[in-house]
Motif scaffolding. Structure first.
Motif, PDB file in Angstrom:
ATOM      1  N   VAL A  47       4.502  -8.416  13.250  1.00  4.00           N
ATOM      2  CA  VAL A  47       4.870  -9.502  12.329  1.00  4.00           C
ATOM      3  C   VAL A  47       6.369  -9.788  12.313  1.00  4.00           C
ATOM      4  CG1 VAL A  47       4.966 -10.142   9.881  1.00  4.00           C
ATOM      5  CG2 VAL A  47       2.825  -9.312  10.873  1.00  4.00           C
ATOM      6  N   PRO A  48       7.261  -8.775  12.239  1.00  2.00           N
ATOM      7  CA  PRO A  48       8.699  -9.090  12.235  1.00  2.00           C
ATOM      8  C   PRO A  48       9.184  -9.752  13.521  1.00  2.00           C
ATOM      9  CG  PRO A  48       8.316  -6.850  11.446  1.00  2.00           C
ATOM     10  CD  PRO A  48       7.024  -7.326  12.032  1.00  2.00           C
ATOM     11  N   LEU A  49       8.435  -9.575  14.612  1.00  2.00           N
ATOM     12  CA  LEU A  49       8.849 -10.156  15.888  1.00  2.00           C
ATOM     13  C   LEU A  49       8.473 -11.631  16.012  1.00  2.00           C
ATOM     14  CD1 LEU A  49       7.783  -7.243  18.280  1.00  2.00           C
ATOM     15  CD2 LEU A  49      10.087  -7.752  17.450  1.00  2.00           C
ATOM     16  N   LEU A  50       7.511 -12.094  15.224  1.00  2.00           N
ATOM     17  CA  LEU A  50       7.018 -13.462  15.352  1.00  2.00           C
ATOM     18  C   LEU A  50       8.094 -14.519  15.064  1.00  2.00           C
ATOM     19  CD1 LEU A  50       3.430 -13.118  13.829  1.00  2.00           C
ATOM     20  CD2 LEU A  50       4.093 -13.247  16.238  1.00  2.00           C
ATOM     21  N   PRO A  51       8.870 -14.399  13.973  1.00  2.00           N
ATOM     22  CA  PRO A  51       9.918 -15.417  13.746  1.00  2.00           C
ATOM     23  C   PRO A  51      10.939 -15.477  14.878  1.00  2.00           C
ATOM     24  CG  PRO A  51       9.550 -14.092  11.768  1.00  2.00           C
ATOM     25  CD  PRO A  51       8.811 -13.415  12.887  1.00  2.00           C
ATOM     26  N   ILE A  52      11.286 -14.305  15.436  1.00  2.00           N
ATOM     27  CA  ILE A  52      12.233 -14.266  16.555  1.00  2.00           C
ATOM     28  C   ILE A  52      11.634 -14.984  17.764  1.00  2.00           C
ATOM     29  CG2 ILE A  52      13.524 -12.766  18.107  1.00  2.00           C
ATOM     30  CD1 ILE A  52      13.454 -10.635  15.931  1.00  2.00           C
ATOM     31  N   ALA A  53      10.331 -14.715  18.013  1.00  2.00           N
ATOM     32  CA  ALA A  53       9.667 -15.334  19.167  1.00  2.00           C
ATOM     33  C   ALA A  53       9.600 -16.845  19.017  1.00  2.00           C
ATOM     34  CB  ALA A  53       8.263 -14.753  19.315  1.00  2.00           C
ATOM     35  N   VAL A  54       9.295 -17.309  17.811  1.00  2.00           N
ATOM     36  CA  VAL A  54       9.175 -18.750  17.576  1.00  2.00           C
ATOM     37  C   VAL A  54      10.541 -19.421  17.634  1.00  2.00           C
ATOM     38  CG1 VAL A  54       8.542 -20.502  15.871  1.00  2.00           C
ATOM     39  CG2 VAL A  54       7.060 -18.506  16.234  1.00  2.00           C
ATOM     40  N   VAL A 226       7.710   1.003  10.985  1.00  2.00           N
ATOM     41  CA  VAL A 226       9.167   1.035  10.973  1.00  2.00           C
ATOM     42  C   VAL A 226       9.700   2.245  11.734  1.00  2.00           C
ATOM     43  CG1 VAL A 226      11.206   1.250   9.504  1.00  2.00           C
ATOM     44  CG2 VAL A 226       9.321  -0.242   8.814  1.00  2.00           C
ATOM     45  N   GLY A 227       9.099   3.428  11.516  1.00  2.00           N
ATOM     46  CA  GLY A 227       9.585   4.655  12.150  1.00  2.00           C
ATOM     47  C   GLY A 227       9.312   4.692  13.644  1.00  2.00           C
ATOM     48  N   PRO A 228       8.100   5.126  14.048  1.00  2.00           N
ATOM     49  CA  PRO A 228       7.793   5.197  15.487  1.00  2.00           C
ATOM     50  C   PRO A 228       7.854   3.840  16.180  1.00  2.00           C
ATOM     51  CG  PRO A 228       6.187   6.423  14.188  1.00  2.00           C
ATOM     52  CD  PRO A 228       7.008   5.639  13.210  1.00  2.00           C
ATOM     53  N   GLY A 229       7.510   2.767  15.453  1.00  2.00           N
ATOM     54  CA  GLY A 229       7.465   1.452  16.087  1.00  2.00           C
ATOM     55  C   GLY A 229       8.842   0.841  16.306  1.00  2.00           C
ATOM     56  N   LEU A 230       9.458   0.369  15.219  1.00  2.00           N
ATOM     57  CA  LEU A 230      10.711  -0.367  15.342  1.00  2.00           C
ATOM     58  C   LEU A 230      11.913   0.542  15.623  1.00  2.00           C
ATOM     59  CD1 LEU A 230      10.186  -2.953  12.455  1.00  2.00           C
ATOM     60  CD2 LEU A 230       9.908  -3.319  14.907  1.00  2.00           C
ATOM     61  N   LEU A 231      12.047   1.632  14.851  1.00  2.00           N
ATOM     62  CA  LEU A 231      13.193   2.522  15.042  1.00  2.00           C
ATOM     63  C   LEU A 231      13.017   3.446  16.241  1.00  2.00           C
ATOM     64  CD1 LEU A 231      14.001   3.557  11.351  1.00  2.00           C
ATOM     65  CD2 LEU A 231      15.010   1.726  12.727  1.00  2.00           C
TER      66      LEU A 231
END
Length: 295
Positions: A47-54, A226-231
């Protein structure tokens, strides 16, 4: 490899390994079905990546060919099965065994590249594969020979972890050539979206609810993203631009060590002697294979 970044890539890599190592602990703390935890882990990472992609890459998606889209879909499905199998394995075997076995994906990448892509397997890689496989066998049957095992069904959990490793290798193989033609953010968004949809299908087929969980579970779901994924994985991808790939690849072997230590501290779970001995052999085999592939 030279870098002019103000943030130490080595320090960032260490922090990322710690973040990834904590993933197994968060999964164990969660009382939600494993497929539900896996679904929200990927969803909240995507979800946090979607605005960046758009905003920045909206025109890139139209350039993805039909053939590339097929491989991205296969990559996403493989990633979904990886998460589903590995999350479930932690319900049946020790953290040490599960994390070590699922980290064996470089071994299966080497085998898959040899079988499917006809890539050459060097003598060092062959030795590494043989060593890792022997360590896996020792981990899987050693506890039963000793009469003591950690987990209700350790052999079943170990098999699930190996399925997770094979699927992670499939994810890498399917996406390896694709990343040479598709930018990172569009690639990740497509693959993660397919992965999320596949995990949603698994949750529905399993008959699990998507809502109704206490606040503690939602915090754990977010923590996994947030932990294993983003960070964790995001910082590792950043570190690859500043450090040699061989250094990053071998550093990932710190995850089983970190997860085992965290499990002992936070879960009071001590691996058996057979798990430790077999795990050391597996990690050495992975090291031989991974370091050769990235030289």
């Amino acid at each position: 490899m030279q870098t002019n970044t103000q943030v130490s890539p080595t320090l960032g890599l260490v922090a990322a390994i710690v973040a990834i190592s904590g993933g197994a602990i968060l999964i164990r703390w969660s009382q939600a079905p494993s497929s539900v935890a896996a679904f929200y882990r990927v969803l909240f990472t995507t979800v946090p990546l979607l605005p960046i992609a758009v905003w920045r890459y909206h025109d890139h998606f139209g350039r993805i060919t039909r053939r590339d889209l097929v491989f991205a879909t296969l990559s996403g499905i493989a990633l979904a099965v990886h998460f589903a199998a590995w999350f479930e394995s932690l319900s049946w075997t020790s953290v040490a065994a599960s994390v070590t076995l699922v980290q064996a994906q470089p071994v299966f990448v080497a085998l898959g590249a040899w079988l499917l892509l006809r890539e050459r397997v060097t003598r060092r890689m062959a030795v590494g594969i043989a060593v890792a496989v022997s360590g896996m066998a020792a981990m899987s049957v050693g506890d039963f020979l000793g009469g003591v095992a950690v987990g209700p069904r350790p052999l079943y959990g170990n098999v699930l972890a190996l399925v997770g490793a094979v699927m992670a290798a499939g994810y890498v193989l399917a996406g390896r050539s694709l990343r040479q033609r598709v930018d990172l953010i569009p690639y990740v968004v497509v693959v993660y979206s397919v992965c999320t949809a596949t995990l949603l299908g698994i949750v529905v087929l399993d008959g699990h609810a998507l809502t109704g969980y206490p606040p503690r579970e939602w915090l754990l779901f977010v923590g996994l993203a947030v932990g294993p994924g983003l960070l964790g994985h995001t910082v590792i991808n950043w570190a690859l631009a500043h450090l040699d790939s061989s250094v990053v690849s071998v550093s990932l072997l710190g995850e089983p060590v970190g997860a085992t230590i965290l499990a002992a501290v936070f879960l009071s779970e001590s691996p058996t002697l057979y798990t430790v001995a077999g795990g050391v052999v597996v990690l050495f085999g992975i090291y031989l294979t991974a370091s050769e592939r990235t030289v």
